[in-house]
Design an enzyme around this catalytic site. Structure first.
Site, PDB file in Angstrom:
ATOM      1  N   TYR A   2       0.860  -1.187   0.000  1.00  0.00           N
ATOM      2  CA  TYR A   2       0.000   0.000   0.000  1.00  0.00           C
ATOM      3  C   TYR A   2       0.896   1.235   0.000  1.00  0.00           C
ATOM      4  CZ  TYR A   2      -3.310   3.532   1.792  1.00  0.00           C
ATOM      5  OH  TYR A   2      -4.074   4.657   1.962  1.00  0.00           O
ATOM      6  N   ASP A  48       9.395   2.861  -0.829  1.00  0.00           N
ATOM      7  CA  ASP A  48       8.377   3.531  -0.019  1.00  0.00           C
ATOM      8  C   ASP A  48       8.672   3.195   1.448  1.00  0.00           C
ATOM      9  OD1 ASP A  48       4.718   3.510   0.215  1.00  0.00           O
ATOM     10  OD2 ASP A  48       6.290   4.470   1.395  1.00  0.00           O
ATOM     11  N   LYS A  81       5.044   9.694   8.637  1.00  0.00           N
ATOM     12  CA  LYS A  81       4.900   9.177   9.998  1.00  0.00           C
ATOM     13  C   LYS A  81       5.960   9.700  10.971  1.00  0.00           C
ATOM     14  CE  LYS A  81       2.709   5.097   7.964  1.00  0.00           C
ATOM     15  NZ  LYS A  81       1.311   5.042   8.425  1.00  0.00           N
TER      16      LYS A  81
HETATM   17  P1  KE4 Z   1      -0.608   8.488   4.507  1.00  0.00           P
HETATM   18  O1  KE4 Z   1      -1.134   9.165   3.285  1.00  0.00           O
HETATM   19  O2  KE4 Z   1      -1.688   7.666   5.204  1.00  0.00           O
HETATM   20  O3  KE4 Z   1       0.128   9.422   5.459  1.00  0.00           O
HETATM   21  O4  KE4 Z   1       0.532   7.451   4.045  1.00  0.00           O
HETATM   22  C1  KE4 Z   1       0.206   6.479   3.084  1.00  0.00           C
HETATM   23  C2  KE4 Z   1       1.182   5.330   3.175  1.00  0.00           C
HETATM   24  C3  KE4 Z   1       2.167   5.217   2.210  1.00  0.00           C
HETATM   25  N1  KE4 Z   1       3.073   4.216   2.252  1.00  0.00           N
HETATM   26  C4  KE4 Z   1       3.047   3.290   3.242  1.00  0.00           C
HETATM   27  C5  KE4 Z   1       4.065   2.190   3.245  1.00  0.00           C
HETATM   28  C6  KE4 Z   1       2.064   3.358   4.270  1.00  0.00           C
HETATM   29  O5  KE4 Z   1       2.050   2.429   5.246  1.00  0.00           O
HETATM   30  C7  KE4 Z   1       1.111   4.401   4.247  1.00  0.00           C
HETATM   31  C8  KE4 Z   1       0.015   4.531   5.286  1.00  0.00           C
HETATM   32  N2  KE4 Z   1      -0.090   3.448   6.219  1.00  0.00           N
HETATM   33  C9  KE4 Z   1      -1.408   3.198   6.752  1.00  0.00           C
HETATM   34  C10 KE4 Z   1      -1.278   1.993   7.691  1.00  0.00           C
HETATM   35  N3  KE4 Z   1      -1.416   0.781   7.013  1.00  0.00           N
HETATM   36  C11 KE4 Z   1      -1.952   4.401   7.447  1.00  0.00           C
HETATM   37  C12 KE4 Z   1      -3.182   4.135   8.283  1.00  0.00           C
HETATM   38  C13 KE4 Z   1      -4.421   4.697   7.648  1.00  0.00           C
HETATM   39  O6  KE4 Z   1      -4.621   4.509   6.418  1.00  0.00           O
HETATM   40  O7  KE4 Z   1      -5.210   5.310   8.405  1.00  0.00           O
END
Ligand code: KE4
Length: 427
Positions: free
Chosen positions: A144, A239, A267
């Site tokens: 993801y 990523d 994060k």
């Molecule tokens: P954000 O747009 O949610 O800040 O980041 C996206 C993203 C991109 N790349 C990786 C490897 C990620 O894990 C994420 C976001 N992780 C999720 C948890 N699985 C965030 C939690 C959520 O969607 O609320």
């Protein structure tokens, strides 16, 4: 546990916010039941609006690597906010952050701050497409990268694994340009590059998959992808929104000794405030506006208060032995959970990297997305609620990684393993 206040809040939220939440995973849809609403958090603990207290293994999905409400992070935020919340003109803290990231991650000669991981990854693939003049992107099933259109694509059928949208609103014309292949499958990658390597702008991967539970790269796999990208002139994009600054100070690229062309972060570098970043080789990043033609912008990018929270967190994780201690704690937790499951006669397996782990209700090993899907998610869901009732908050999905912080001490780990013993017994 009493959840009256959370229930009332969720009832109101459902009227006004899609699914009652501002991010889908928070809704507990895959584990069932209703989410609790947080009141406050400190160290390894979350407290909900009904006064229930939990040992927290989500940590806001990664940012809280030094524990919630760390005094040094709060002090940095408090000090900075008194000079103003946002200027819309450059601020010294943006330079300090760029110096910190490029010093810690040598593959990033230049870096651009944005406001989320999604912004970071969609900007990184725009750079890959703009710099190579190619259009195709390769991603991996189970990985993801945020909700950018090019990523909401699932593996299509057929040899070319043409992308198919996995969300309404993603034009198939765009989804077609994203090829999805299996993670940890050396031949699938070789085959795809042999067929269309010359059309690939970039390959984006979670070097350690943290969004299909937690899956580690097989020996040599990341190096294999590095070589394929170099051979075919495609850009390798790591990523590291989740793994960055966690699995090692320099992230997965340091842990596995791989130099990607571009990297994305989020994060931890925000310390809980909205922050993302992307960076890489100077000749690539110099093409980003306004120094180059590839456009990307953001009103609150590099926000001083967010920079202060991120910089304070980066300072804390550079303490001597920080990541070694995080790795030890993660291993003690996972070894303890596996022992508890064994004693209860439950098929159970964990995967782990410093500060993050995966729980599977199946025998190991788990090395592919298919393996991960073989976990008994119904059993996980029962385990999730049994642990929640005993004051331990795990990621509310059988397909999410768990997170450990430096605030998780021996007492928290012991209490978690005790709760797991009791919970396994109920399965
Ligand atoms: P954000 O747009 O949610 O800040 O980041 C996206 C993203 C991109 N790349 C990786 C490897 C990620 O894990 C994420 C976001 N992780 C999720 C948890 N699985 C965030 C939690 C959520 O969607 O609320």
């Amino acid at each position: 546990m009493n959840h009256t206040q959370s229930h009332d809040l969720f009832t109101r939220a459902l009227e006004l916010i899609p699914g009652g939440v501002n991010s889908p995973v928070r809704a507990f849809k895959s584990v069932g039941g209703e989410p609790f609403f947080a009141q406050r958090a400190e160290g390894a603990y979350l407290q909900d609006v009904d006064g229930n207290r939990y040992i927290d293994y989500v940590g806001s999905w990664g940012p809280m690597i030094a524990g919630h409400a760390h005094p040094k992070v709060l002090a940095a935020v408090e000090k900075t906010m008194r000079d103003g919340l946002s200027f819309g003109v450059p601020n010294a803290l943006e330079v300090t952050m760029a110096e910190a990231i490029t010093a810690i991650v040598p593959s990033c000669e230049m870096v651009r701050m944005v406001n989320s991981g999604t912004e970071a990854t969609l900007s990184a693939i725009r750079v890959a497409r703009g710099a190579t003049g190619r259009n195709r992107i390769v991603k991996f099933e189970g990985c993801y990268h945020g909700h950018g259109d090019s990523f909401l694509v699932k593996a299509g059928s057929g040899v070319m694994t043409l992308g198919l949208p996995n969300s309404p609103g993603v034009p198939s014309a765009l989804a077609d340009l994203t090829m999805t292949i299996a993670y940890n499958d050396f031949d699938a990658a070789t085959k795809l590059f042999e067929e269309i390597g010359g059309e690939i702008a970039g390959l984006i991967i979670e070097p350690i998959v943290g969004n299909a539970n937690c899956i580690l790269p097989r020996d040599g796999y990341l190096q294999h992808l590095r070589e394929l990208c170099t051979k075919h002139g495609a850009l390798l994009i790591f990523d590291e929104v989740m793994t960055g600054f966690r699995v090692a100070l320099g992230g997965a690229q340091q842990r596995y000794g791989i130099t990607p062309d571009l990297s994305t972060f989020g994060k931890i570098i925000g310390g809980g405030m909205p922050v993302g970043a992307y960076g890489g080789r100077r000749e690539l990043m110099a093409q980003v506006a306004p120094s180059g033609p590839i456009y990307q912008a953001g009103t609150l990018s590099g926000n001083p208060v967010a920079m202060a929270a991120g910089l304070a967190t980066l300072e804390l994780i550079q303490a001597p032995g920080f990541h070694e201690a995080l790795e030890r704690t993660t291993n003690v937790l996972c070894d303890g959970l596996e022992a508890a499951a064994r004693d209860a006669g439950i098929a159970f397996h964990t995967t782990r990297a410093p500060g993050m782990f995966g729980l599977y209700f199946r025998e190991g090993p788990v090395e592919t997305f298919e393996d991960a899907k073989g976990s008994d998610s119904a059993r996980f869901n029962r385990f999730f609620h049994a642990m929640l009732e005993r004051g331990v908050y795990l990621a509310p999905s059988a397909f999410e990684a768990g997170f450990v912080s430096s605030a998780h001490g021996e007492a928290e780990i012991a209490a978690t393993i005790d709760a797991a013993r009791a919970s396994f017994a109920t399965l």
